[in-house]
Design a protein around this motif. Sequence first.
Motif, PDB file in Angstrom:
ATOM      1  N   PRO A 130       0.800  -1.233   0.000  1.00  0.00           N
ATOM      2  CA  PRO A 130       0.000   0.000   0.000  1.00  0.00           C
ATOM      3  C   PRO A 130       0.829   1.279   0.000  1.00  0.00           C
ATOM      4  O   PRO A 130       0.466   2.250  -0.673  1.00  0.00           O
ATOM      5  CB  PRO A 130      -0.831  -0.129   1.287  1.00  0.00           C
ATOM      6  CG  PRO A 130      -0.943  -1.605   1.512  1.00  0.00           C
ATOM      7  CD  PRO A 130       0.361  -2.174   1.051  1.00  0.00           C
ATOM      8  N   ALA A 131       1.926   1.303   0.740  1.00  0.00           N
ATOM      9  CA  ALA A 131       2.752   2.514   0.788  1.00  0.00           C
ATOM     10  C   ALA A 131       3.365   2.825  -0.570  1.00  0.00           C
ATOM     11  O   ALA A 131       3.429   3.985  -0.992  1.00  0.00           O
ATOM     12  CB  ALA A 131       3.853   2.344   1.835  1.00  0.00           C
ATOM     13  N   THR A 132       3.800   1.790  -1.278  1.00  0.00           N
ATOM     14  CA  THR A 132       4.374   1.984  -2.615  1.00  0.00           C
ATOM     15  C   THR A 132       3.318   2.493  -3.579  1.00  0.00           C
ATOM     16  O   THR A 132       3.580   3.373  -4.411  1.00  0.00           O
ATOM     17  CB  THR A 132       4.968   0.660  -3.132  1.00  0.00           C
ATOM     18  OG1 THR A 132       5.965   0.199  -2.217  1.00  0.00           O
ATOM     19  CG2 THR A 132       5.593   0.845  -4.511  1.00  0.00           C
ATOM     20  N   ARG A 133       2.108   1.936  -3.480  1.00  0.00           N
ATOM     21  CA  ARG A 133       1.023   2.409  -4.341  1.00  0.00           C
ATOM     22  C   ARG A 133       0.703   3.876  -4.058  1.00  0.00           C
ATOM     23  O   ARG A 133       0.449   4.659  -4.984  1.00  0.00           O
ATOM     24  CB  ARG A 133      -0.235   1.556  -4.138  1.00  0.00           C
ATOM     25  CG  ARG A 133      -0.121   0.142  -4.639  1.00  0.00           C
ATOM     26  CD  ARG A 133      -1.510  -0.475  -4.779  1.00  0.00           C
ATOM     27  NE  ARG A 133      -1.414  -1.913  -5.008  1.00  0.00           N
ATOM     28  CZ  ARG A 133      -1.554  -2.835  -4.075  1.00  0.00           C
ATOM     29  NH1 ARG A 133      -1.839  -2.471  -2.837  1.00  0.00           N
ATOM     30  NH2 ARG A 133      -1.429  -4.116  -4.344  1.00  0.00           N
ATOM     31  N   LEU A 134       0.693   4.254  -2.789  1.00  0.00           N
ATOM     32  CA  LEU A 134       0.388   5.637  -2.424  1.00  0.00           C
ATOM     33  C   LEU A 134       1.430   6.586  -3.003  1.00  0.00           C
ATOM     34  O   LEU A 134       1.094   7.658  -3.523  1.00  0.00           O
ATOM     35  CB  LEU A 134       0.335   5.771  -0.904  1.00  0.00           C
ATOM     36  CG  LEU A 134       0.017   7.171  -0.362  1.00  0.00           C
ATOM     37  CD1 LEU A 134      -1.337   7.636  -0.875  1.00  0.00           C
ATOM     38  CD2 LEU A 134       0.039   7.169   1.165  1.00  0.00           C
TER      39      LEU A 134
END
Length: 359
Positions: free
Chosen positions: A144-148
């Motif tokens: 999720p952090a990479t997607r954000l």
Amino acid sequence: MEQLVERLSALDPEAESAVRAIAYFDTLIASRAGLDSFVRAAAILTGCPAGLHDPDRHVYLRIHPDGHRLDPGPAAPAWPGADLHGTAHGRVWVERGGAPTTVDGVILERLAAGVGIVLDRTRGRAPAWDPAGVETLLSADADPATRLRAARRLTIPVELRVRVVAALPLRRSGADPVAAPEFGDPVLSRWSTRIGRVSAAIVPATTDCRELPLRTGVGPSCTVADAWRSWAGAVTALRLTADGTPAGPGPRHLCHDDLGALAVLTERLAPADALIADVRALLAAEAATAGSLATLSALVEQNSLRQAAAALHLHHSTLQARLPQLQAVLGYPLDTAAGRARLHLALALHRIHANGMLP
């Protein structure tokens, strides 16, 4: 400035109006006015609705001369307009039906300059095409952090509801190889990439893709963080599409939302596994009589034999005469609810098989 305006008023009223317009927009720039103020100024000065569209930043604004906002809508080609510098397809316009005036040109030039300054100040420069960032958002393996971070880099608004479109080009002939298409629409091309032989684009959930000259599968609406789920749904829908031609009958555009239970089957079925006896019977019918697939597709897509005949540009008695031969090859009746359901499923499996492996 006032002395110049007074002298111009005596010599050329149109030149006076142009100078007043320049001064008005310069005042807005100096006061750091917002987008509404600039577009409203253009509408008031021209006496026509004025508009702004920057697809790179997803900004759309139309304002009436009385100052109230209008519903978004595309600019007509005949309306006077000016391009927004630093954008791929950004544009401002005034909705004048007749020939544009010289003052219109001045107003549009100052409007474009002022809007560009506001957009750069408040939203930053639109990012360059970043296919790697899009692929990150579509990857089920990304955390999720990479997607954000990818969404921020692409400047996709967090609150924006999106869908993912998966696309393949239409075949010119049955022997043509399938290559990934280029999205021509700026809304589709900004957040796009290629994954295998399929083109993928993240678009606002309200985007209508039915007019694209491509085969498209459209995923369900979701948040940007869940774009990877929409991508999976888009590919599922794409597996059930066809070219919509006599040689490749079937729907060109499908939305995952409309598939129902068929989506579950498609997700779990490999192309090789779709080649069951009923699909082999379809291939045998087409080999025996060219156009059989188009005929059978019309039978399941239309509500009656007469409507199917009209879609095929045949007299209904001609289509009726073809049914016994088709039924003999398929091995089941086509004039019963069970037979039509069986044919509908067989045609779907045929498209799954014909489309082969997709990402």
